[in-house]
Design a protein around this motif. Sequence first.
Motif, mmCIF file in Angstrom:
data_model
loop_
_atom_site.group_PDB
_atom_site.id
_atom_site.type_symbol
_atom_site.label_atom_id
_atom_site.label_comp_id
_atom_site.label_asym_id
_atom_site.label_seq_id
_atom_site.Cartn_x
_atom_site.Cartn_y
_atom_site.Cartn_z
ATOM 1 N N TRP A 1 0.716 -1.278 0.115
ATOM 2 C CA TRP A 1 -0.025 0.052 -0.536
ATOM 3 C C TRP A 1 0.875 0.958 0.225
ATOM 4 C CZ3 TRP A 1 -0.259 -4.217 3.072
ATOM 5 C CH2 TRP A 1 -1.504 -5.222 2.811
ATOM 6 N N VAL A 2 0.504 2.402 -0.576
ATOM 7 C CA VAL A 2 1.070 3.284 -0.733
ATOM 8 C C VAL A 2 0.779 4.207 0.740
ATOM 9 C CG1 VAL A 2 1.295 6.049 -1.472
ATOM 10 C CG2 VAL A 2 0.194 3.747 -3.572
ATOM 11 N N VAL A 3 1.893 4.776 1.111
ATOM 12 C CA VAL A 3 2.078 5.220 2.758
ATOM 13 C C VAL A 3 2.564 6.289 2.481
ATOM 14 C CG1 VAL A 3 2.527 3.040 3.985
ATOM 15 C CG2 VAL A 3 4.905 4.433 3.034
ATOM 16 N N TRP A 4 3.578 7.268 1.013
ATOM 17 C CA TRP A 4 3.320 7.990 1.383
ATOM 18 C C TRP A 4 3.566 8.612 -0.544
ATOM 19 C CZ3 TRP A 4 7.693 10.371 -1.469
ATOM 20 C CH2 TRP A 4 8.174 11.631 -1.591
ATOM 21 N N ALA A 5 3.363 9.591 -0.636
ATOM 22 C CA ALA A 5 3.641 10.160 -1.989
ATOM 23 C C ALA A 5 3.708 11.418 -2.479
ATOM 24 C CB ALA A 5 1.996 9.522 -2.939
ATOM 25 N N LEU A 51 -1.113 -0.640 -4.150
ATOM 26 C CA LEU A 51 -0.802 -1.120 -5.313
ATOM 27 C C LEU A 51 -0.223 -2.848 -6.216
ATOM 28 C CD1 LEU A 51 2.168 2.235 -5.820
ATOM 29 C CD2 LEU A 51 -0.661 1.702 -6.284
ATOM 30 N N LEU A 52 0.259 -3.289 -4.885
ATOM 31 C CA LEU A 52 0.650 -4.885 -5.373
ATOM 32 C C LEU A 52 -0.189 -5.233 -4.879
ATOM 33 C CD1 LEU A 52 4.412 -4.004 -3.846
ATOM 34 C CD2 LEU A 52 3.502 -4.127 -5.776
ATOM 35 N N ARG A 53 -1.028 -6.636 -4.977
ATOM 36 C CA ARG A 53 -1.770 -7.185 -5.120
ATOM 37 C C ARG A 53 -1.346 -8.792 -4.934
ATOM 38 N NH1 ARG A 53 -5.926 -3.179 -8.096
ATOM 39 N NH2 ARG A 53 -6.016 -1.910 -7.060
#
Length: 121
Positions: free
Chosen positions: A39-43, A64-66
């Motif tokens: 999961w995205v934690v920072w962008a 993002l990764l599944r």
Amino acid sequence: MQTPTVATEAIGTWVNPHGSVKVQTGPCSDSAAGQLCGWVVWAAPQAETDARDGGTGRLVGTELLRGYRTAGRGLYRGQVYVPDMGRTFASTIEQHGINDLKISGCILGGLICRSQEWHRV
């Protein structure tokens, strides 16, 4: 029956080659025992804008990764979601040492692939 476990070497926080997105990897939800997700934690602001332009309302928190499953030593197969395209692709993760991952996404049965080297934060 023993529940499969996710390889701990792939669990952590990873940054993409541009330094614009950080993803936290770990076990998927209980319904996907033994699978690796991220999961995205920072962008960065530009990554958020690119994702919005691709149809993803908020990048932080996006999976993002599944559903990656172990496919060999340091190799995982699953799906990668590309937010700026708004699409999901068949994918592999190859572990290149404890601090490096090569994440690839492919179409047409693997005929066309793109990859990035991600590094542990």
